[in-house]
Design a protein around this motif. Structure first.
Motif, PDB file in Angstrom:
ATOM      1  N   LYS A   1       0.848  -1.190   0.000  1.00 53.94           N
ATOM      2  CA  LYS A   1       0.000   0.000   0.000  1.00 53.94           C
ATOM      3  C   LYS A   1       0.883   1.239   0.000  1.00 53.94           C
ATOM      4  O   LYS A   1       1.765   1.388   0.836  1.00 53.94           O
ATOM      5  N   GLU A   2       0.624   2.139  -0.925  1.00 56.57           N
ATOM      6  CA  GLU A   2       1.416   3.355  -1.051  1.00 56.57           C
ATOM      7  C   GLU A   2       0.988   4.369   0.006  1.00 56.57           C
ATOM      8  O   GLU A   2      -0.167   4.792   0.049  1.00 56.57           O
ATOM      9  N   LEU A   3       1.929   4.759   0.855  1.00 56.39           N
ATOM     10  CA  LEU A   3       1.632   5.694   1.934  1.00 56.39           C
ATOM     11  C   LEU A   3       2.081   7.113   1.625  1.00 56.39           C
ATOM     12  O   LEU A   3       1.520   8.062   2.166  1.00 56.39           O
ATOM     13  N   LEU A   4       3.083   7.269   0.806  1.00 56.11           N
ATOM     14  CA  LEU A   4       3.573   8.604   0.490  1.00 56.11           C
ATOM     15  C   LEU A   4       4.172   8.594  -0.901  1.00 56.11           C
ATOM     16  O   LEU A   4       4.869   7.652  -1.291  1.00 56.11           O
ATOM     17  N   LYS A   5       3.897   9.656  -1.640  1.00 55.72           N
ATOM     18  CA  LYS A   5       4.506   9.832  -2.959  1.00 55.72           C
ATOM     19  C   LYS A   5       4.681  11.316  -3.201  1.00 55.72           C
ATOM     20  O   LYS A   5       3.718  12.079  -3.140  1.00 55.72           O
ATOM     21  N   THR A   6       5.922  11.733  -3.440  1.00 58.54           N
ATOM     22  CA  THR A   6       6.185  13.138  -3.748  1.00 58.54           C
ATOM     23  C   THR A   6       6.690  13.243  -5.179  1.00 58.54           C
ATOM     24  O   THR A   6       7.292  12.306  -5.710  1.00 58.54           O
ATOM     25  N   ALA A   7       6.454  14.400  -5.783  1.00 66.21           N
ATOM     26  CA  ALA A   7       6.751  14.561  -7.203  1.00 66.21           C
ATOM     27  C   ALA A   7       8.208  14.887  -7.475  1.00 66.21           C
ATOM     28  O   ALA A   7       8.696  14.680  -8.584  1.00 66.21           O
ATOM     29  N   GLY A   8       8.924  15.418  -6.485  1.00 69.61           N
ATOM     30  CA  GLY A   8      10.321  15.762  -6.704  1.00 69.61           C
ATOM     31  C   GLY A   8      10.509  16.969  -7.590  1.00 69.61           C
ATOM     32  O   GLY A   8      11.523  17.088  -8.291  1.00 69.61           O
ATOM     33  N   ARG A   9       9.547  17.899  -7.564  1.00 74.26           N
ATOM     34  CA  ARG A   9       9.625  19.087  -8.410  1.00 74.26           C
ATOM     35  C   ARG A   9      10.317  20.264  -7.733  1.00 74.26           C
ATOM     36  O   ARG A   9      10.395  21.349  -8.280  1.00 74.26           O
ATOM     37  N   GLY A  10      10.767  20.076  -6.508  1.00 73.68           N
ATOM     38  CA  GLY A  10      11.422  21.162  -5.798  1.00 73.68           C
ATOM     39  C   GLY A  10      10.467  22.114  -5.122  1.00 73.68           C
ATOM     40  O   GLY A  10      10.885  23.170  -4.644  1.00 73.68           O
TER      41      GLY A  10
END
Length: 676
Positions: A192-201
């Motif tokens: 289960k995915e708990l966190l996802k960030t885009a990495g766009r700064g």
């Protein structure tokens, strides 16, 4: 034969692991920091059973050359420092050189790494090398840690409940993600995915991914600087608070650190805008010369030693204070009601489910069959249906399944949470955490886009515009109110062009009084009013000794006590700002404050005295005012430096917008069509 001997290298690594690898979150922290230092732009963290079964970190960083792989698993081996001078200008997240050998000594570790030209696969178990072989040339590192503490079972007994260990992992990843918004992070637990960030700064997007878009909208950007420090970040409006200090994240040169003085500086920046016992959400990003910070004072590198710490604390508090000065901080009445409604939901059921899962934890660590049941119970406890089935709460997205332990159940146990407790997350905290996993206050009473699932990112900056209803109100900081009437001798009803306002009359006068007393106490003059009849104060010997020691503090406030034989003091005059008829009570109250805390500074004593006197001399509830008195109160309030909160942080007024009123009376339908 001599008694002194050199320890076996494996045993030495296990001893070092006791400092570096305390729990699964420690493994995650060390390996993710290594990935960041390797210039990774994408880092995936895959965890099973709160990290007890397995932890896998995949990154696209520089990788390790095949000639360096074996060296990387030796104690005191590092690529991050080469000389003594490097210790005082550290730019990386880790350099102690103990993480990999320590982890390998207490677990099964398989690592595949490649620089793009060479690739190596290496397998350690209990500190012993089992295999070294070529690996695919995918640039980056893929490391899997299983059977953590398999050869040190005593360590397993000191682990907390599964949800607490998972919360610790989440906190580690959250804080590193806040430190490096330019890196894309993905955290998956039991598929289960708990966190996802885009990495766009974009730091604001990361905050939205961790705390939710609605909360991110209630945070304002701050900026400040002096000759040595540069400060940026986001702080929550005073209406958005939590029950402990652990929601304050302080970053120094890209490293999340723990520092009580800097955390206190953040809280101090809010002044009396926060309710007693409530704390803000804040992300404070500090940049400074590495020579001003020593990160080599703790094995986990979370505690640091700072030069010019008082100056830095002052910069933080003054920057926050200045940012909030001109912001309209009147909360929406329906927002306040919504928070109570969420707390009233059946979140106890979630806490019971989590407790049931944790009761199986120690059995699971010894019984392979029970391990499967443990994993299932943890997933069931944290699933949205665990709440919705029992309370008819709308189900949250699947990607948000474990959100209740995401950003709130963080590992640092401050004065609100005991680190020694076997169950550090209290039921009351779980209620607050679980409340974030259900839908916000009825969407019929909100005119905002629905909150994104946990970990989802807004597509544009406009979607994360940090505005609130109060900030979007007419351009003035505090509205011009027209008095309507009084309710139950406690609340004043007023109107303005943008809707209806309800004021707590006690809180309003308490604020007015507080600013008067704070000004008068802070600007002590030599003007004294002689007493026709001197005041004599009698105290027990123990109190007399304390008072005599603090006589200079009282004199700073214009209060001169003279010994009058035995255990008595006599007062012949008092400052002219004392209210007539309240002289003796005021003096006694000020002395009592001093006796309660004999370590008070003059500034703290002034503040506490002003708060105490403002409260005791304010209109109480169930006190009916005539129209003239009520209008006088509404006239004085806007002149206050902070007309939004009483000195204890409670709101002075709440606001029903015109559209709120129309929705409540169904003049606006859910489809936003006006009713005839």
């Amino acid at each position: 034969m001599g008694k002194i001997h050199e320890l076996d290298s494996v045993l030495a690594d296990q001893i070092a692991a006791g400092e570096v690898v305390e729990r699964p979150a420690s493994v995650v922290k060390e390996l993710v920091e290594n990935a960041v230092d390797a210039h990774a732009t994408q880092i995936d963290i895959l965890v099973q059973e709160s990290g007890v079964r397995s932890i896998r970190i995949i990154d696209d960083g520089d990788g390790i050359d095949d000639t360096d792989v074996l060296t990387a698993f030796k104690r005191h081996a590092t690529s991050k420092i080469t000389s003594r001078e490097d210790l005082f200008k550290v730019h990386s997240l880790g350099f102690r050189g103990e993480a990999l050998p320590s982890i390998a000594s207490v677990a099964d570790v398989v690592m595949s790494t490649s620089t793009g030209t060479t690739g190596t696969r290496i397998h350690y178990r209990g500190g012993k090398l089992l295999q070294q072989a070529p690996a695919p040339l995918r640039q980056g590192t893929d490391i899997t840690v299983t059977d953590l503490f398999f050869n040190t079972p005593a360590r397993l007994k000191y682990l907390k409940s599964p949800q607490t260990e998972l919360a610790n992992i989440l906190d580690v990843v959250n804080r590193i993600a806040l430190s490096y918004p330019g890196v894309a992070f993905r955290l998956v637990h039991n598929a289960k995915e708990l966190l996802k960030t885009a990495g766009r700064g974009d730091l604001q997007q990361v905050i939205a991914g961790i705390y939710g878009v609605q909360n991110a909208r209630k945070m304002v950007e701050i900026q400040g600087a002096d000759d040595d420090f540069k400060l940026t970040g986001f702080v929550a409006l005073p209406e958005l608070t939590r029950a402990s200090r652990q929601y304050v994240t302080v970053l120094i040169n890209g490293r999340a650190i723990k520092n009580q003085q800097l955390t206190k500086a953040v809280i101090k920046g809010y002044g009396s805008k926060l309710m007693v016992g409530r704390y803000p959400i804040a992300v404070i990003d500090l940049q400074m010369d590495p020579l001003l910070v020593d990160v080599n004072v703790h094995p986990t590198k979370q505690e640091v030693r700072l030069s010019r710490e008082p100056a830095l604390a002052k910069l933080i508090s003054t920057t926050i204070t200045a940012r909030l000065v001109d912001v309209n901080l009147i909360p929406s009445a329906l927002t306040n009601l919504g928070s109570h409604r969420r707390e009233a939901l059946n979140t106890d059921q979630l806490a019971m489910n989590l407790n049931a899962a944790s009761s199986q934890y120690h059995v699971a660590s010894k019984d392979p069959v029970a391990t499967e049941r443990f994993a299932a119970s943890l997933a069931a406890a944290a699933s949205p249906t665990a709440v919705s089935e029992s309370s008819e709460v709308a189900e949250t997205p699947a990607s948000m399944a474990v959100e209740p332990v995401s950003s709130a159940a963080v590992p640092e146990m401050d004065t609100q949470t005991s680190a020694d407790s076997a169950e550090p997350i209290m039921i009351s905290d779980r209620r607050e955490l679980a409340a974030t996993s259900v839908n916000d206050f009825d969407q019929r009473y909100q005119d905002e886009a629905p909150e994104l699932p946990f970990g989802a990112q807004a597509e544009t900056q406009e979607e994360l515009a940090v505005t609130s209803d109060s900030e979007e109100a007419a351009g003035e900081r505090f509205p011009q109110l027209r008095y309507l009437g009084q309710m139950h001798g406690t609340y004043l009803l007023a109107e303005a062009d943008d809707g209806m306002y309800i004021l707590d009359q006690h809180a309003a006068q308490e604020r007015i009084n507080y600013e008067y007393y704070r000004r008068e106490i802070g600007e002590v003059s030599t003007d004294q009013q002689n007493l026709l009849v001197p005041i004599i104060l009698d105290y027990p010997t123990s109190d007399v000794l304390k008072i005599k020691e603090k006589l200079p503090v009282l004199a700073e406030l214009g209060l001169h006590l003279e010994s009058f034989g035995g255990n008595s003091f006599i007062i012949h005059a008092h400052p002219t700002w004392f209210k007539a008829g309240q002289e003796e009570d005021t003096i006694r109250e000020m002395v009592d404050w001093l006796l309660q805390d004999d370590k008070l500074t003059v500034a703290q004593f002034r503040e506490k005295s002003a708060i105490m006197m403002s409260c005791k001399r304010a209109i109480k509830a169930n006190h009916h005012l005539d129209d003239q008195q009520a209008r006088a109160l509404l006239t004085k309030l806007p002149d206050c430096e902070n007309p939004f909160n009483c000195p204890h942080g409670r709101p002075v007024t709440v606001h029903f917008t015109n559209s709120d009123m129309e929705r409540m009376f169904k003049r606006i339908q859910d489809s936003h069509e006006a009713r005839d």
